[in-house]
Design a protein around this motif. Structure first.
Motif, PDB file in Angstrom:
ATOM      1  N   ARG A   1       0.776  -1.420   0.054  1.00 50.63           N
ATOM      2  CA  ARG A   1      -0.018  -0.008  -0.024  1.00 50.63           C
ATOM      3  C   ARG A   1       0.788   1.048  -0.075  1.00 50.63           C
ATOM      4  O   ARG A   1       2.035   1.271   0.359  1.00 50.63           O
ATOM      5  N   PRO A   2       0.321   2.284  -0.537  1.00 51.53           N
ATOM      6  CA  PRO A   2       1.171   3.548  -0.795  1.00 51.53           C
ATOM      7  C   PRO A   2       1.653   4.137   0.573  1.00 51.53           C
ATOM      8  O   PRO A   2       0.923   4.072   1.481  1.00 51.53           O
ATOM      9  N   GLY A   3       2.878   4.893   0.400  1.00 50.14           N
ATOM     10  CA  GLY A   3       3.196   5.355   1.631  1.00 50.14           C
ATOM     11  C   GLY A   3       3.125   6.858   1.699  1.00 50.14           C
ATOM     12  O   GLY A   3       2.097   7.212   0.788  1.00 50.14           O
ATOM     13  N   VAL A   4       3.386   7.781   2.516  1.00 46.07           N
ATOM     14  CA  VAL A   4       2.849   9.149   2.683  1.00 46.07           C
ATOM     15  C   VAL A   4       3.888   9.999   3.095  1.00 46.07           C
ATOM     16  O   VAL A   4       4.534   9.492   4.291  1.00 46.07           O
TER      17      VAL A   4
ATOM     18  N   VAL B   1       6.523   7.333  14.326  1.00 48.14           N
ATOM     19  CA  VAL B   1       7.134   7.138  12.997  1.00 48.14           C
ATOM     20  C   VAL B   1       7.983   6.042  12.936  1.00 48.14           C
ATOM     21  O   VAL B   1       8.060   5.102  12.094  1.00 48.14           O
ATOM     22  N   HIS B   2       8.891   5.807  14.105  1.00 44.94           N
ATOM     23  CA  HIS B   2       9.627   4.588  14.452  1.00 44.94           C
ATOM     24  C   HIS B   2       8.910   3.260  14.167  1.00 44.94           C
ATOM     25  O   HIS B   2       9.292   2.293  13.699  1.00 44.94           O
TER      26      HIS B   2
ATOM     27  N   GLY C   1       9.254   4.528   9.577  1.00 43.23           N
ATOM     28  CA  GLY C   1       9.392   5.697   8.774  1.00 43.23           C
ATOM     29  C   GLY C   1      10.556   6.682   9.259  1.00 43.23           C
ATOM     30  O   GLY C   1      11.533   6.058  10.177  1.00 43.23           O
ATOM     31  N   GLU C   2      10.748   7.792   8.836  1.00 44.78           N
ATOM     32  CA  GLU C   2      11.888   8.662   9.193  1.00 44.78           C
ATOM     33  C   GLU C   2      11.170   9.846   9.661  1.00 44.78           C
ATOM     34  O   GLU C   2      10.120  10.447   8.883  1.00 44.78           O
ATOM     35  N   LEU C   3      12.085  10.561  10.690  1.00 48.26           N
ATOM     36  CA  LEU C   3      11.753  12.004  10.890  1.00 48.26           C
ATOM     37  C   LEU C   3      12.707  12.884  10.707  1.00 48.26           C
ATOM     38  O   LEU C   3      13.841  12.620  10.953  1.00 48.26           O
TER      39      LEU C   3
ATOM     40  N   SER D   1       9.511  17.215   8.970  1.00 49.35           N
ATOM     41  CA  SER D   1       8.997  15.970   7.917  1.00 49.35           C
ATOM     42  C   SER D   1       8.915  14.807   8.600  1.00 49.35           C
ATOM     43  O   SER D   1       9.867  14.332   9.067  1.00 49.35           O
ATOM     44  N   ILE D   2       7.915  14.069   8.120  1.00 44.97           N
ATOM     45  CA  ILE D   2       7.950  12.388   8.479  1.00 44.97           C
ATOM     46  C   ILE D   2       7.599  11.773   7.144  1.00 44.97           C
ATOM     47  O   ILE D   2       6.950  12.325   6.472  1.00 44.97           O
ATOM     48  N   HIS D   3       8.162  10.475   6.959  1.00 50.48           N
ATOM     49  CA  HIS D   3       8.193   9.790   5.858  1.00 50.48           C
ATOM     50  C   HIS D   3       7.597   8.412   6.398  1.00 50.48           C
ATOM     51  O   HIS D   3       8.305   7.666   7.110  1.00 50.48           O
TER      52      HIS D   3
END
Length: 462
Positions: free
Chosen positions: A387-390, A434-435, A439-441, A455-457
């Protein structure tokens, strides 16, 4: 039911066996029918050739008498009595039979028009001794021109069914023997193919047993493309379970450690025989501190995990609710928040996590912004079966965060400015969430607003 407990290997083998038996059965039936039709067609052609040969060898005298064609039969069996191959000729006032009809009662040819031929059979003809002959009969009629006029001549060729039956029986024995052998070989081959095909599943099962016994930390083997999402999901479950357990242990440990100091202070005050006024003030202060510690640890424990297969959540409506609340809280500052949200962007996780992320990031921006906040959300493409990320970023036009303070800002209890009210755990909670989504912050400077930009990914999920 028993069939529900069958293993995948047994199910596949049973299905393949039934399909193979059905296929070979239908194939055998089709080949048998084709051979019968071909053999019957060959018999008809053979009888027609015999009839034509007799017609070529036949002749009449000048007075119309029929000359016997016994001198040159088209097949030696016509000269052997009871051979199963018979010939009969009839005409105006005469009947001729081949030598093979000796001792047999052979019926006359069928009455057909000149120039026609007809095949019949198998037909049964009872003999004088009670024996029953089963024969195929081909009748063929022609007009013979003689000096005394036209003579109608009809030949009938008879062949015993035993010849055709024997051919079919030999073919059937060979056919089913070969098909049976082919079935055995194909079943053995199918068994080997199934074992080879299901080997990755057995390997996955062995890896899971090692994890269950505590001999392995995760699934580490290489898996086929179809099993990769399953293996990744299982690893995610394993890591989530262990992370949750570790988080619970750490939370209890941190809570106990954090409460030691205020409890020690109270005990010291009691032992020092402090006045009631001082003791009351100290109890109030330490109680408030313990309440903050408990609130923080509960908030931290709530972030210990998330559902891996949550439904997609639209981001814009949630962000709008939070911004409307913050605009009331910071009404005196007159901060304006703008959205740049991709319509296709969705958050695949828990609603509480999304609210914590947006709430902490936007509240932090409203707190430090001079007049403007920008929320940017972009959807990210994902490979097949994911599923897509954001990506979510919040920028403000405030003083920003110095690069040297970035790591310190992610520590729990650390505030950007000690003079500003807060617990200093907002960004730490965001970092933990996020972790947990792998993800990454990142914290930097906004190029557009020249203030801080957080930003968070969140990468594509299973």
């Amino acid at each position: 039911m028993a069939w529900r407990t069958l293993s995948l290997n047994s199910r596949q083998l049973l299905a393949a066996s039934l399909g193979l038996v059905a296929f070979l059965g239908l194939t055998g039936y089709a080949l048998d029918r084709a051979f019968q039709e071909t053999a019957l067609s060959n018999l008809q052609q053979r009888l027609d050739n015999y009839a034509r040969a007799y017609l070529r060898n036949s002749d009449f005298d000048a007075d119309g008498s029929f000359k016997s064609p016994d001198a040159s039969p088209p097949d030696p069996r016509f000269d052997r009595p009871g051979s199963g191959l018979y010939a009969v000729a009839v005409g105006n006032g005469f009947r001729w039979e081949s030598a093979s009809t000796l001792g047999r009662m052979i019926p006359a040819p069928a009455a057909i028009k000149p120039g026609e031929a007809m095949v019949e059979g198998p037909q049964e003809y009872k003999q004088a001794d009670g024996e029953v002959l089963k024969l195929y009969r081909l009748s063929q009629t022609t007009i013979w021109e003689t000096a005394s006029g036209e003579i109608q001549l009809t030949y009938a060729i008879y062949e015993d069914t035993s010849t055709l039956d024997q051919q079919i029986a030999v073919f059937r024995r060979a056919l089913w023997n070969y098909l049976g052998l082919a079935a055995v070989l194909l079943l053995l081959l199918q068994t080997l193919v199934l074992r080879w095909s299901l080997m990755p599943l057995r390997h996955l099962e062995k890896e899971l047993k090692l994890v269950q016994r505590g001999l392995s930390q995760r699934l580490t083997g290489q898996h086929p493309r179809e099993l990769e999402p399953i293996a990744d999901s299982l690893n995610a479950f394993i890591e989530s379970e262990r992370s949750g357990l570790d988080q619970s242990r750490n939370t209890l440990s941190d809570l106990a450690h954090s409460l030691k100091t205020p409890l020690a202070v109270l005990r010291t005050r009691l032992d020092a025989d402090a006045s009631h006024e001082i003791l009351r003030e100290e109890v109030r202060a330490q109680t408030q501190r313990m309440d903050e510690i408990v609130s923080y640890q509960l908030s931290r424990a709530a972030r210990s995990g998330h559902a891996l297969f949550s439904a997609p959540i639209e981001i814009e409506p949630r962000a709008l609710e939070i911004v409307q609340s913050l605009e009331k809280v910071y009404k005196n500052k007159g901060v304006i928040c703008e959205f740049e949200i991709d319509e296709e962007a969705r958050f695949y996780g828990e609603l509480g996590d999304l609210q914590e992320l947006l709430g902490n990031l936007l509240e932090n921006a409203f707190k430090w912004a001079n007049s403007k906040v920008l929320l940017t959300v972009k959807a990210e493409s994902a490979p097949t079966n994911r599923r897509p990320g954001v990506s979510i970023s919040v920028a403000d036009d405030g003083p920003g965060i110095a690069p040297a303070n970035v790591e310190r800002m992610l520590q729990r209890g650390v505030r950007g400015d000690e003079r500003v009210q807060g617990h200093g755990i907002g960004l730490a909670i965001v970092h933990d969430i996020v972790h947990s989504y792998r993800g990454e912050l990142t914290i930097g400077k906004s190029k557009e607003l020249e203030g801080a930009e957080i930003s968070i990914h969140i990468p594509p999920v299973f």
